[in-house]
Motif scaffolding. Structure first.
Motif, PDB file in Angstrom:
ATOM      1  N   VAL D 345       0.934  -1.276   0.045  1.00 57.64           N
ATOM      2  CA  VAL D 345      -0.116  -0.062   0.084  1.00 57.64           C
ATOM      3  C   VAL D 345       1.025   1.533  -0.043  1.00 57.64           C
ATOM      4  O   VAL D 345       0.871   2.257  -0.783  1.00 57.64           O
ATOM      5  CB  VAL D 345      -1.059   0.109   1.096  1.00 57.64           C
ATOM      6  CG1 VAL D 345      -1.416   1.395   1.404  1.00 57.64           C
ATOM      7  CG2 VAL D 345      -1.902  -1.136   1.170  1.00 57.64           C
ATOM      8  N   ILE D 346       1.836   1.310   0.834  1.00 54.60           N
ATOM      9  CA  ILE D 346       2.816   2.296   1.079  1.00 54.60           C
ATOM     10  C   ILE D 346       3.489   2.689  -0.254  1.00 54.60           C
ATOM     11  O   ILE D 346       3.700   3.931  -0.682  1.00 54.60           O
ATOM     12  CB  ILE D 346       3.795   2.138   2.065  1.00 54.60           C
ATOM     13  CG1 ILE D 346       2.948   2.110   3.614  1.00 54.60           C
ATOM     14  CG2 ILE D 346       4.794   3.207   2.258  1.00 54.60           C
ATOM     15  CD1 ILE D 346       3.863   1.730   4.686  1.00 54.60           C
ATOM     16  N   HIS D 347       3.806   1.597  -0.897  1.00 58.35           N
ATOM     17  CA  HIS D 347       4.496   1.552  -2.250  1.00 58.35           C
ATOM     18  C   HIS D 347       3.634   2.179  -3.278  1.00 58.35           C
ATOM     19  O   HIS D 347       3.904   3.117  -4.100  1.00 58.35           O
ATOM     20  CB  HIS D 347       4.838   0.115  -2.682  1.00 58.35           C
ATOM     21  CG  HIS D 347       5.910   0.261  -3.678  1.00 58.35           C
ATOM     22  ND1 HIS D 347       7.326   0.771  -3.684  1.00 58.35           N
ATOM     23  CD2 HIS D 347       5.642  -0.224  -5.094  1.00 58.35           C
ATOM     24  CE1 HIS D 347       7.562   0.344  -4.829  1.00 58.35           C
ATOM     25  NE2 HIS D 347       6.723   0.026  -6.007  1.00 58.35           N
ATOM     26  N   GLY D 348       2.458   1.507  -3.183  1.00 57.08           N
ATOM     27  CA  GLY D 348       1.488   2.309  -4.253  1.00 57.08           C
ATOM     28  C   GLY D 348       1.036   3.690  -3.923  1.00 57.08           C
ATOM     29  O   GLY D 348       0.778   4.454  -4.872  1.00 57.08           O
ATOM     30  N   CYS D 349       1.022   4.102  -2.618  1.00 64.67           N
ATOM     31  CA  CYS D 349       0.614   5.445  -2.481  1.00 64.67           C
ATOM     32  C   CYS D 349       1.673   6.485  -2.211  1.00 64.67           C
ATOM     33  O   CYS D 349       1.809   7.434  -1.528  1.00 64.67           O
ATOM     34  CB  CYS D 349      -0.199   5.417  -0.912  1.00 64.67           C
ATOM     35  SG  CYS D 349      -1.868   4.633  -1.211  1.00 64.67           S
ATOM     36  N   HIS D 350       2.944   5.978  -2.759  1.00 66.48           N
ATOM     37  CA  HIS D 350       3.942   6.832  -2.803  1.00 66.48           C
ATOM     38  C   HIS D 350       4.451   7.289  -1.527  1.00 66.48           C
ATOM     39  O   HIS D 350       4.487   8.395  -0.898  1.00 66.48           O
ATOM     40  CB  HIS D 350       3.954   8.208  -3.806  1.00 66.48           C
ATOM     41  CG  HIS D 350       3.469   7.776  -5.068  1.00 66.48           C
ATOM     42  ND1 HIS D 350       4.326   7.216  -5.963  1.00 66.48           N
ATOM     43  CD2 HIS D 350       2.292   7.639  -5.751  1.00 66.48           C
ATOM     44  CE1 HIS D 350       3.742   7.038  -7.232  1.00 66.48           C
ATOM     45  NE2 HIS D 350       2.581   7.124  -7.074  1.00 66.48           N
ATOM     46  N   PHE D 356      -5.815   7.745   7.181  1.00 66.51           N
ATOM     47  CA  PHE D 356      -6.938   8.546   6.936  1.00 66.51           C
ATOM     48  C   PHE D 356      -6.708   9.226   5.483  1.00 66.51           C
ATOM     49  O   PHE D 356      -7.494  10.265   5.203  1.00 66.51           O
ATOM     50  CB  PHE D 356      -7.230   9.679   7.981  1.00 66.51           C
ATOM     51  CG  PHE D 356      -7.837   8.983   9.191  1.00 66.51           C
ATOM     52  CD1 PHE D 356      -9.222   8.514   9.044  1.00 66.51           C
ATOM     53  CD2 PHE D 356      -7.000   8.437  10.448  1.00 66.51           C
ATOM     54  CE1 PHE D 356      -9.760   7.850  10.177  1.00 66.51           C
ATOM     55  CE2 PHE D 356      -7.624   7.799  11.386  1.00 66.51           C
ATOM     56  CZ  PHE D 356      -9.031   7.650  11.427  1.00 66.51           C
ATOM     57  N   LYS D 357      -5.631   9.131   4.936  1.00 67.23           N
ATOM     58  CA  LYS D 357      -5.356   9.688   3.621  1.00 67.23           C
ATOM     59  C   LYS D 357      -5.471   8.727   2.531  1.00 67.23           C
ATOM     60  O   LYS D 357      -4.901   8.936   1.399  1.00 67.23           O
ATOM     61  CB  LYS D 357      -3.893  10.514   3.622  1.00 67.23           C
ATOM     62  CG  LYS D 357      -4.193  11.575   4.559  1.00 67.23           C
ATOM     63  CD  LYS D 357      -2.907  12.487   4.353  1.00 67.23           C
ATOM     64  CE  LYS D 357      -3.141  13.800   5.117  1.00 67.23           C
ATOM     65  NZ  LYS D 357      -1.797  14.207   5.864  1.00 67.23           N
ATOM     66  N   MET D 358      -5.807   7.638   2.940  1.00 67.08           N
ATOM     67  CA  MET D 358      -5.862   6.383   1.838  1.00 67.08           C
ATOM     68  C   MET D 358      -7.401   6.214   1.500  1.00 67.08           C
ATOM     69  O   MET D 358      -7.969   7.117   0.804  1.00 67.08           O
ATOM     70  CB  MET D 358      -5.397   5.103   2.477  1.00 67.08           C
ATOM     71  CG  MET D 358      -3.935   5.254   2.764  1.00 67.08           C
ATOM     72  SD  MET D 358      -3.294   3.775   3.604  1.00 67.08           S
ATOM     73  CE  MET D 358      -1.662   4.060   3.727  1.00 67.08           C
ATOM     74  N   GLY D 359      -7.909   5.217   1.394  1.00 64.02           N
ATOM     75  CA  GLY D 359      -9.243   5.005   1.168  1.00 64.02           C
ATOM     76  C   GLY D 359      -9.336   4.413  -0.367  1.00 64.02           C
ATOM     77  O   GLY D 359      -8.480   4.816  -1.225  1.00 64.02           O
ATOM     78  N   GLY D 360     -10.235   3.585  -0.496  1.00 65.34           N
ATOM     79  CA  GLY D 360     -10.603   3.200  -1.823  1.00 65.34           C
ATOM     80  C   GLY D 360      -9.405   2.108  -2.335  1.00 65.34           C
ATOM     81  O   GLY D 360      -9.605   2.230  -3.615  1.00 65.34           O
TER      82      GLY D 360
END
Lengths: 501, 525, 101, 616
Positions: D345-350, D356-360
């Motif tokens: 996830v972290i990799h994907g979300c840079h 609370f800043k992720m989602g979906g």
């Protein structure tokens, strides 16, 4: 070859005691010869230093080849009706004094060059002093002792004031003269008391020859508690303490050392002190042997006080010649440890002599560098002027470092072994308190010795760069310095060379 | 009887000396000539040390390998230039060779003023170091130590950093005091023993049959303890060390902190404690408490340091506490731990001092608060420094760990010293705190303002070859000891076994399981 | 009434003390010199006395040496004092302290 | 290949890889990563060869390492059942995480350092597992601490990494201090630190078991497994790269504490066991609460790890080391899965870590999301998944032994489900709440494959009957023991109900309380004081911070001041100054006046007189 020569001399000596003091006679002849040369022509006159040094060198060589004390037969035999007596050290001390005279003449050559001062008289006096001291250390009679002592001292008065154009030198001369004469009077008074008591028919063991050491020894052994004897011994001791610069008769040392010309300072520091110590030893082993209960605490006190006084006073001293004088007081203190231990420890005399020899070598290195560095009045040399000396004069700095290292007693210099032997002796004699003081003194002394060494190498900015003012040492000077330093190191690693002489 | 190996040993002292003399007169040499001579001077002892280590015959327990005995003229005092190596001195001899070589290598390429003199003095020091640990005669043992000490002072006074004037003087005087006290101790050992010899084995044999009285032993050991203690910066006689090292030039600090300082410990280990066991017992509380002072008080003082070099100086003081404790344990285990500690600490502290200078060349400051982020620019330097710090805080894999661990083991061996384990072991936390703080402040995070201003200058670069090679040598040695402590312990164990009591405190159990009898725990001395 | 040994000695002692006092208190170097000579003479007196009472000749002989030495000292001392006066224009003790500390 | 050779290789391959990277591949990140992964694969193979070769008997081998007098250290292997189980897990999970790192660390500047660090870690960890004596365990124990330090500090230019790495090492050292003392005492108590010999001794002489030594020894466990009061380093350790968190700070190293306890279980008396049980229970509950106040996905997982470690400790303390080991293994699977999922996830979300800043993310990263969900369920102990078996066993043991512990652990299970639900609902469902989240893409294959494998293991890993024959004998034994315990079936029934209720209520409660894809934390909104309390985590960090800055540093500063001013300034300099003043004083004695010098003479004479007077 040597044996044959010695046998020959021995044969003559059996019938003629003058052979026994042949070195002294040769020195006297040399000294007088110099004065004669002076009278000849100016062309010859300028060869006087060379003749003096050459003559001294020859006599030194002769001494190294032939042991004149041997001519007398076994040690302990006296000559001239008991005036002189050889002991195991008299030969070595002869070499010592001739060598010091040679070195002082060498220093004198540097000192006199370019100065408008009498030339040959200087060498003359130096040689006479050497002869006097040689007699002094062999004297076995108070008359002999006094005459030899005064002969040396009077010559020293002249030498100290030799730079007659300088008020400092003259002032040093007058101070040395008055205090020296005072100490002579005190010494004399002591001798008189001993003479009076020793010759008093009412006392047991009185002898008709009570100025003779042997007679006095047997007398004092019978009267160790006699107040006159004690007072006399005390006064004699005081007179000798003056010569060796031990507390509380040390106060003249820095002034006179500072004012005297450089070679004379060296001579005073080395030869005069050595003579004083040898006399002290022969007195303590001779006439005063029975007084050790009284003398031991005195000597311990003097030693401790000298060590502390010399070192502490030197800590804040910036003038180098005064500093050497004060450190000389401390060295006298260390030597006195050996003297104090000599009552119980047999071999300590060797240690004292060894110390004197290392002190001689190291001091000459230091004084030679002092003479070679800078021009002008050497009475004003202070540590600051040596700032960064090593940059311009690496050779002199290196030699000076070795010399100071030996004075401070640091391996591999001879001074270390010398101190170590004295410490061992003190330990064996049970002088623990004195040992503690000595250690403290060594630690304090490091401050000023290393302060000087530090100044040599420190890259501080200096107003008066002494290094630039000095000329590079000549090849000859380099050779002499090298030889001295090598000798110091050899003594530190292989002390046995002393016994080869 | 001519032993060629003995010549190799003697030459290990003479070659650097000779090279030093050659260099001292070498103001006109080119850089290449200078380095060549220095390389020979530093390289030979290293090669000789390894050569002798391989030829070493561990079977000669109680005697010395490669013995040679030269007269000095002080025969009547039993003083001879008597050289040789045994299981205790061999590791330190090797240490001197390795650290000397690394320090020399680094010094050859450092841009000191008047480099020929600098190298010459270092070579003199090296000669003294080799001599100190090769001496069988306690006179020469002391002699060589002093011989190595003098160049230290001069080098600090001349090439030192800020405050060198006072630091050099303070160190000189303080160490002279220590040296004089230990000399007095050695002299009194010589005089009171009555062995008429300065030769260590002869003293040992003589004292074995003529033990000294308790008072004498206590007094002499006191002299040795405080004399050597000052030289090894035993608390509270450590004041010379941090300032002295902080202002010393790198090569000097490496040689002194790394090797020369071990003289005092070696003296206690090889001479003081085995010859004066009763004296040791008498001073045990002092030694133990003061060593704890080293570890805990100086440890905390180290935490408060903000200057890298001061911190290293204090940390080296602190680690000496372990070695003292090892000696205080008075057992083969403790002595062995102390020996390991000495060797490993010598290597690690030399490495740290060297690296701190490398850091300085990049940051131009020793202030830990003004650096930061250096790892990005100098990863290799960072790696070395981290490794060296880890070694000094006793991470397994480096020699220091075995030293500390063995010492803890030794302390726990008997009830008598067991209480010391906890306070002593606190040191492993304390050293971790300051070691990691230093690493973090220097290498991690972002560079501080002033440092950031220099960030792009050419000076901020990674470790250069001439810095890397000596660092590599030291680190490799640390790791080798860390992985194969037997290299040190096997030879030393046999030798120490002859000098120190084996306390037989291991519990003995019946071999057949199930029988309830437990015979262990009694100690037989 | 014969004058005993002690009387001579007391005189000698007094002379010595007077000389010592002179050295200690007088400011002129010349006078100090004279006081020193006085001390030497006190010694001479004592020597002669002992020689007489002990019945040996050594003391008498010694006196001649002392006199000679004293003469040499005086000659030298005068020469130095003269030279010093030439440079300093004073021979007062308290002004001869350029060498100090 | 003999088993011992295989084991030696297993140990040395990662070391060789680390050395190779350090010496030759510092600037070749790609090659370094390949080498490291290859090493991990090789060691995995070697370890399975060794495990296979083991049979029923333990593999034992030993070499002398150091000896001084009576102190002898040897280095050796003891590959018994427990060690084999642990070795299999570590080498396999380690390999997966290595592979994952290939993708995760691809663009990192200091790839070589990272993989070098991983290799050192593998070396040290395997060292702990294989070690046959306490001293060797300690050696590698410290080394894993070092590699953990190195890897936490991987992003060394950040202030968090700088502080966290230091903290982790120092806090661990505090624990190691006790461990060290314990070893030292144990050596002279037992005459050896060899595990086998000590076990035989304690069997023969039960009275040898010593609570003091045991108490010291478990300090090591407390530090490494981040138990009270040394737990503070673990959440901060999340400053390291995510694969590191997965490998070291979830699956293996922190579990080494538990493993160590199991290894020395014969040394621990009942009192100490009870203490461990209570300690573990407390941590399980405490960490569960703390997780509610965390928004960083990794920190939530970190607290979850703490909590699960508490479970293991509780199980161990209750007298079931096998069950603790069981939970250790299953936990390794699903927690590694969760961490790697988080990494993905972290990799994907840079490198966005705030939930609370992720989602979906379910839509954008389906594989990651689904595997993550499996992980969540496994962690919550949903029936049939890996976590169920082990957690159930722990709860049963608790229920049988101590009811309070049972209640607390059930509460812990509820809390776990709650915060995991919060995490999952907020981060994966709903709409993206930041640019980073809306541009998230599924991770590359190297990262996804390990996720899938771990997900599979999280599903089936709990079924002990599927495990290879050679592994898990202790687990089977303890489970068996539990099954035959008195009141087992009733308790099993209860636990089934309560446990299931806990996760159902937890997950649903979180769903309704926080809502799908919430933008902010509802708890913080409606009950800020509660949230703040939870966030404060009982002020441990503050207390330690206060101690360090106000007590330790001040004390150090005072001592330093005393050292410089009192000792060096006053005493040393003072005595030097005294000599100087004396010197000045003595110097002034040389006034230059002849009269003064004559007085000296008189004084000297008087002094001599005094000496004469003493004799007379």
């Amino acid at each position: 070859m040597n044996e044959g020569l010695a046998d020959f001399l021995r044969g003559i000596a059996a019938t003629n005691e003058w052979w026994y003091i042949m070195p002294e006679i040769l020195l006297a002849v040399l000294a007088l010869g110099l004065l004669v040369l002076e009278l000849l022509s100016p062309a010859i006159r300028k060869h006087v230093p060379r003749v003096a040094m050459g003559g001294l060198g020859l006599i030194l060589a002769l001494l190294l080849m032939v042991d004149c004390s041997d001519c007398m037969g076994a040690n302990g035999q006296s000559a001239f009706g008991g005036l002189l007596q050889s002991n195991e050290w008299s030969h070595l001390m002869r070499v010592f004094f001739v060598f010091s005279a040679l070195m002082v003449s060498y220093l004198g050559g540097i000192f006199l060059a370019g100065r408008n001062l009498a030339q040959s008289e200087f060498y003359h006096l130096v040689i006479l002093v050497a002869a006097a001291m040689m007699l002094l250390v062999q004297s076995n009679h108070f008359v002999m002792l006094f005459v030899a002592l005064e002969m040396a001292t009077v010559a020293f008065y002249v030498l100290v004031a030799y730079r007659r154009t300088s008020s400092l030198s003259l002032e040093a001369g007058i101070k040395y003269l008055i205090l020296g004469a005072l100490s002579s009077s005190i010494l004399l008074f002591g001798i008189v008391l001993l003479y009076g008591a020793g010759g008093n028919p009412a006392l047991p063991g009185a002898s008709g020859d009570s100025l003779n050491f042997d007679a006095l020894e047997s007398f004092i052994a019978l009267n160790p508690d006699n107040p006159v004897v004690l007072t006399g011994a005390m006064l004699v001791l005081a007179g000798i303490c003056f010569k060796i610069g031990a507390v509380p008769f040390q106060i003249w040392v820095p002034d006179v050392y500072q004012g005297a010309p450089n070679p004379v300072t060296a001579y005073l520091a080395i030869a005069s002190k050595a003579a004083g110590f040898m006399v002290l030893l022969s007195l303590l082993h001779g006439p005063f042997l029975a007084l050790q209960d009284f003398l031991l605490p005195v000597l311990v006190f003097i030693a401790a006080a000298s060590i502390l006084f010399g070192n502490i006073a030197a800590v804040m001293q910036r003038n180098l010649k005064r500093l050497l004088g004060l450190s000389g007081i401390a060295h006298a203190g260390y030597l006195l440890i050996g003297v104090a231990a000599s009552f119980t420890i047999e071999w300590v005399d060797n240690a004292v002599v060894f110390y004197l020899i290392t002190y001689l070598l190291a001091s000459f290195v230091v004084f030679l560098v002092l003479s070679l560095s800078g021009e002008g009045d050497d009475a004003d040399l202070n540590i600051e002027r040596y700032a960064n000396f090593s940059r311009e004069q690496p050779f002199l700095s290196g030699a000076l470092t070795c010399g100071l290292g030996s004075l401070a007693g640091i391996p591999p210099m001879g001074g270390f072994v010398a101190k170590l032997l004295l410490f061992v002796a003190a330990f064996q004699a049970g002088l623990y308190g004195l040992l503690g003081v000595a250690v403290l003194g060594v630690v304090i002394s490091v401050y000023y010795y290393f302060g000087w060494i530090r100044a040599l190498y420190f890259n501080g900015s200096s107003v008066t760069a002494l290094g630039e003012a000095s000329n590079a040492p000549t090849l000859q000077n380099r050779f002499v310095l090298c030889a001295l330093v090598v000798a110091i190191v050899v003594l530190g690693i292989f002390p046995a060379v002393v016994s080869l002489v | 009887m001519f032993d060629p190996n003995a010549t190799v040993l003697l030459a290990a002292i003479l070659v650097p000396l000779f090279a030093g003399v050659v260099l001292a007169f070498g103001s006109g040499y080119t850089g290449g000539m200078r380095r060549g001579v220095a390389l020979g001077g530093f390289g030979y002892p290293l090669v000789a040390a390894f050569f002798l280590a391989f030829r070493f015959d561990p079977a000669q327990v109680g005697a010395y390998n490669f013995e040679s005995k030269l007269a000095t003229g002080l025969d009547s005092f039993g003083i001879y230039l008597h050289l040789g190596l045994n299981g205790i001195s061999l590791p330190l001899f090797l240490l001197a060779g390795v650290v000397g070589f690394a320090a020399g290598l680094y010094a050859m390429f450092s841009n000191a003023e008047r480099p020929h003199l600098y190298l010459a003095l270092m070579l003199f020091m090296q000669s003294g170091l080799m001599g100190t640990f090769a001496s069988v005669d306690i006179f020469f043992f002391y002699f060589f130590h002093e011989f190595a000490l003098i160049p230290t002072f001069i080098m600090i006074a001349v090439w030192g950093g800020t405050g060198r004037r006072t630091a050099a003087m303070e160190m000189t005087i303080y160490l002279t005091l220590g040296a004089m006290l230990s000399l007095l101790g050695l002299v009194s050992l010589y005089v009171t023993s009555g062995a008429e010899s300065f030769s260590l084995p002869e003293l040992r044999d003589y004292l074995a049959t003529h033990p000294l009285s308790e008072t004498l032993q206590a007094n002499i050991f006191g002299l040795l303890l405080f004399g050597f203690g000052i030289l090894v910066s035993l608390f509270p006689f450590h004041s010379w060390a941090p300032k002295g090292y902080a202002s010393a030039p790198t090569g000097t600090a490496m040689l002194h902190a790394g090797v020369l300082k071990k003289f005092g410990l070696y003296g206690l280990l090889q001479i003081g404690v085995p010859l004066l066991p009763v004296g040791m017992a008498h001073w045990f509380p002092w030694l133990a408490w003061l060593a704890l002072g080293n570890i805990i008080i100086i440890g905390l003082v180290t935490i408060a340091q903000r200057d890298l070099k001061l911190m290293l100086g204090y940390s080296s003081v602190m680690h000496m506490g372990y070695a003292f404790l090892g000696i205080a344990a008075f057992s083969v285990v403790g002595a062995g731990g102390a020996l390991l500690m000495m060797v490993a600490h010598g290597l690690s502290v030399a490495l740290l001092f060297m690296l701190s200078t490398c850091i300085y060349h990049r940051s131009l400051t020793f202030d830990l608060g003004a650096m930061g982020g250096l790892a990005v620019k100098a990863p290799v330097l960072c790696a070395f420094f981290v490794a060296a710090s880890m070694a000094s805080i006793g991470l397994p894999g480096f020699g220091n760990f075995w030293g500390e661990f063995t010492i803890f083991m030794a302390l726990a061996e008997t009830e008598f010293t067991r209480w010391l384990v906890l306070p002593a072991a606190l040191g492993i936390i304390i050293s971790a705190i300051y070691g990691l703080r230093a690493v973090a402040n220097i290498f991690f995070g972002k560079p501080k303002a002033e440092f950031a201003a220099r960030w792009d200058s050419d000076e901020v670069k990674d470790l250069q070859g001439f810095e890397k090679t000596p660092a590599m040598i030291l680190l490799a040695a640390l790791v080798v000891i860390g992985i194969f402590p037997r290299l040190v312990s096997d030879r030393a164990d046999a030798e120490l076994g002859g000098l120190y009591p084996i306390k037989e405190s291991l519990p003995q159990f019946e071999t057949t399981a199930g029988t309830p009898a437990v015979s262990g725990k009694e100690q037989t001395h | 009434m014969t004058i005993g040994l002690n009387a001579f000695l007391i005189v000698a002692g007094l002379l010595f003390a007077i000389g010592m006092l002179g050295v200690t208190l007088r400011r002129n170097t010349l006078v100090i010199f004279m006081s020193l000579e006085l001390m030497l003479n006190a010694v001479n007196l004592a020597l002669v006395t002992f020689s007489r009472y002990n019945g040996t000749m050594d003391g008498n002989l010694f006196v001649f040496f002392i006199i000679t030495v004293a003469a040499a000292e005086v000659a030298l001392g005068l020469a130095i004092i003269v030279a010093l006066f030439k440079r300093r224009e004073t021979i007062m003790v308290e002004q001869l302290n350029a060498l100090n500390r | 290949m003999t088993p011992v050779t295989a084991l030696t290789l297993t140990l040395l391959i990662p070391l060789a890889s680390a050395a190779g990277i350090a010496f030759f591949l510092r600037r070749r990140g790609g090659l370094a990563s390949t080498l490291s992964v290859a090493a991990a694969a090789l060691l995995c193979i070697c370890s399975f060869i060794a495990i296979n070769a083991r049979g029923d008997a333990a593999i034992v081998a030993s070499w002398d390492w150091l000896s001084f007098g009576e102190f002898k250290v040897s280095m050796g292997f003891l590959l018994d059942d427990v060690a084999a189980t642990m070795l299999a897990m570590v080498s396999f999970v380690g390999l997966l995480i290595h592979v994952f790192s290939l993708g995760y660390m691809k663009s990192d500047k200091a790839q070589a350092r990272f993989f070098g660090g991983l290799s050192i870690f593998m070396f040290s960890m395997i060292g702990i597992i294989l070690a046959d004596n306490l001293i060797m365990i300690f050696v590698f124990w410290e080394l894993v601490g070092f590699s953990s330090y190195m890897l936490i500090g991987h992003y060394l230019e950040t202030e968090e990494a700088k502080a966290a790495s230091k903290k982790a090492f120092i806090v661990n050292r505090v624990g190691d201090l006790g461990f060290l003392i314990g070893i030292v005492l144990a050596y002279w108590h037992f005459g050896t630190t060899d595990l086998t010999k000590m076990e035989q001794l304690t069997l023969g002489h039960p009275e040898l078991v010593n609570a003091g030594i045991a108490a010291f020894l478990i300090c090591g466990f407390i530090g490494k497994s981040a138990q009270f009061p040394l737990h503070v380093w673990l959440p901060d350790a999340m400053a390291g790269p995510t694969p590191v968190s997965a490998l070291i700070h979830a699956a293996t190293m922190v579990a080494a504490g538990i493993y160590f306890l199991i290894r020395i279980s014969f040394l621990l008396p009942v009192e100490v066991l009870g203490f461990v049980a209570w300690l573990g229970t407390a941590v399980a509950v405490y960490a569960g609460f703390c997780a509610y106040a965390q928004n960083d996905i990794k920190r939530i997982l970190a607290y979850s790890t703490l909590s699960q470690l508490g479970y293991m400790a509780a199980a161990f303390g209750l007298g079931y080391p096998g069950i603790a080991l069981f939970h250790l293994i299953t936990h390794a699977f699903f927690k590694a899965l969760l961490f790697l999922g988080a990494g993905s996830v972290i990799h994907g979300c840079h490198h966005e870590q705030d939930i609370f800043k992720m989602g979906g993310l379910l839509k954008r990263m389906p594989i990651t999301a689904i595997t993550f969900a499996i992980g969540v369920l496994a962690l919550c102990g949903v029936y049939g998944l890996a976590g169920f078996y082990s957690k159930d066993a722990i709860l049963i043991a608790g229920g049988l032994e101590k009811t309070v512990i049972f209640i607390l652990l059930t509460l812990g299970a509820f809390l776990t489900a709650g915060y995991m639900g919060r995490l999952f609902w907020v981060a994966f469902l709903g709409a993206p709440k930041s640019d980073a989240a809306s541009h998230a893409k599924e991770s590359p294959l190297t990262m996804v494959i390990p996720l899938l494998i771990l997900a599979g293991l999280s599903v089936v890993g709990g079924m002990i009957q599927l495990w290879p024959e050679g592994l898990g004998a202790l687990i089977r034994f303890d489970l068996e023991r539990l099954h035959h315990a008195e009141g087992y079936s009733a308790m099993h029934h209860d636990v089934l109900i309560y446990g299931s209720a806990a996760w159902v209520v937890g997950l649903l409660g979180a769903f309704f309380f926080y809502g799908v894809g919430a933008k902010d934390d509802r708890l913080a909104r409606i009950a800020p004081s509660v949230f703040a309390f939870l966030k404060a985590r009982l002020w441990f960090d503050e207390i330690y911070g206060f101690y360090v800055s106000q007590v330790q540093d001040r004390f150090a500063a005072i001592l330093s001041f005393l050292d410089v001013f009192l000792l060096r300034g006053l005493i040393i300099r003072g005595s030097a100054g005294l000599v100087g003043i004396l010197g000045l004083g003595v110097r002034t004695l040389h006034v230059g006046n002849l009269h003064a010098y004559v007085y000296w003479f008189l004084g000297g004479l008087l002094l001599f007189w005094a000496f004469v007077g003493t004799v007379l």
